[in-house]
Motif scaffolding. Structure first.
Motif, PDB file in Angstrom:
ATOM      1  N   LYS A   1      51.646 -17.752 -88.179  1.00 13.44           N
ATOM      2  CA  LYS A   1      50.670 -16.783 -87.696  1.00 13.44           C
ATOM      3  C   LYS A   1      50.751 -16.743 -86.180  1.00 13.44           C
ATOM      4  N   GLY A   2      50.251 -15.678 -85.598  1.00 10.93           N
ATOM      5  CA  GLY A   2      50.278 -15.548 -84.157  1.00 10.93           C
ATOM      6  C   GLY A   2      49.725 -14.219 -83.716  1.00 10.93           C
ATOM      7  N   PHE A   3      49.441 -14.093 -82.438  1.00 12.59           N
ATOM      8  CA  PHE A   3      48.829 -12.885 -81.900  1.00 12.59           C
ATOM      9  C   PHE A   3      49.754 -11.682 -81.925  1.00 12.59           C
ATOM     10  N   SER A   4      51.054 -11.892 -82.086  1.00 11.51           N
ATOM     11  CA  SER A   4      51.975 -10.754 -82.102  1.00 11.51           C
ATOM     12  C   SER A   4      52.503 -10.452 -83.503  1.00 11.51           C
ATOM     13  N   LEU A   5      51.909 -11.054 -84.537  1.00  6.25           N
ATOM     14  CA  LEU A   5      52.281 -10.777 -85.928  1.00  6.25           C
ATOM     15  C   LEU A   5      51.162 -10.012 -86.613  1.00  6.25           C
ATOM     16  N   GLY A   6      51.516  -9.033 -87.423  1.00  6.26           N
ATOM     17  CA  GLY A   6      50.514  -8.257 -88.142  1.00  6.26           C
ATOM     18  C   GLY A   6      51.085  -7.698 -89.420  1.00  6.26           C
ATOM     19  N   PHE A   7      50.365  -6.788 -90.018  1.00  6.42           N
ATOM     20  CA  PHE A   7      50.847  -6.162 -91.240  1.00  6.42           C
ATOM     21  C   PHE A   7      50.328  -4.736 -91.303  1.00  6.42           C
ATOM     22  N   ARG A   8      50.938  -3.952 -92.156  1.00  8.04           N
ATOM     23  CA  ARG A   8      50.524  -2.572 -92.385  1.00  8.04           C
ATOM     24  C   ARG A   8      50.158  -2.429 -93.852  1.00  8.04           C
ATOM     25  N   VAL A   9      49.023  -1.847 -94.120  1.00  9.44           N
ATOM     26  CA  VAL A   9      48.616  -1.597 -95.491  1.00  9.44           C
ATOM     27  C   VAL A   9      49.348  -0.336 -95.964  1.00  9.44           C
ATOM     28  N   ALA A  10      50.059  -0.448 -97.070  1.00  7.11           N
ATOM     29  CA  ALA A  10      50.825   0.688 -97.599  1.00  7.11           C
ATOM     30  C   ALA A  10      50.783   0.666 -99.121  1.00  7.11           C
ATOM     31  N   ALA A  11      50.962   1.817 -99.704  1.00  2.92           N
ATOM     32  CA  ALA A  11      50.984   1.927-101.168  1.00  2.92           C
ATOM     33  C   ALA A  11      51.903   3.062-101.566  1.00  2.92           C
ATOM     34  N   ASP A  12      52.421   2.992-102.788  1.00  2.61           N
ATOM     35  CA  ASP A  12      53.217   4.082-103.308  1.00  2.61           C
ATOM     36  C   ASP A  12      52.322   5.275-103.594  1.00  2.61           C
ATOM     37  N   ARG A  13      52.852   6.456-103.428  1.00  2.00           N
ATOM     38  CA  ARG A  13      52.099   7.676-103.700  1.00  2.00           C
ATOM     39  C   ARG A  13      51.872   7.803-105.207  1.00  2.00           C
ATOM     40  N   VAL A  14      50.663   8.094-105.597  1.00  2.00           N
ATOM     41  CA  VAL A  14      50.330   8.309-106.995  1.00  2.00           C
ATOM     42  C   VAL A  14      50.442   9.800-107.273  1.00  2.00           C
TER      43      VAL A  14
END
Length: 97
Positions: A83-96
């Motif tokens: 973990k760290g201040f320059s790590l993140g994530f993006r919430v994504a999903a397949d199109r329904v």
């Protein structure tokens, strides 16, 4: 170099505008485990990596690093517990449909 991460736009006026604003914000975790790319170039189109491993792929660069790291084609690795201040994530999903 920026001083910190920044919020991305909520409205998209151009298809790539969203991507340009995300690259260089924080390194993004991917679902892929790390493995070297295959030797054959045609096999490198959206490679998924092995079923398991020790490190995950991160992409996109970070505000904390130089501009050379701010591109989606570049990948680095981190162990899942990192973990760290320059790590993140993006919430994504397949199109329904």
């Amino acid at each position: 170099m920026r001083k910190a991460e920044f919020p991305i736009a909520r409205k998209l006026h151009q298809q790539w505008q969203f991507s340009r604003q995300m690259i260089g914000n924080v390194w993004e975790w991917t679902a892929d485990w790390y493995a070297p790319y295959p030797e054959l170039s045609f096999a490198n189109i959206d490679p998924h990596g092995p079923e398991s491993g020790e490190k995950r792929v991160i992409r996109g660069g970070s505000w904390y690093f130089d501009a050379n790291s701010a591109r989606c084609g570049l990948r680095y690795t981190h162990a899942p517990q990192d973990k760290g201040f320059s790590l993140g994530f993006r919430v994504a999903a397949d199109r329904v449909r």
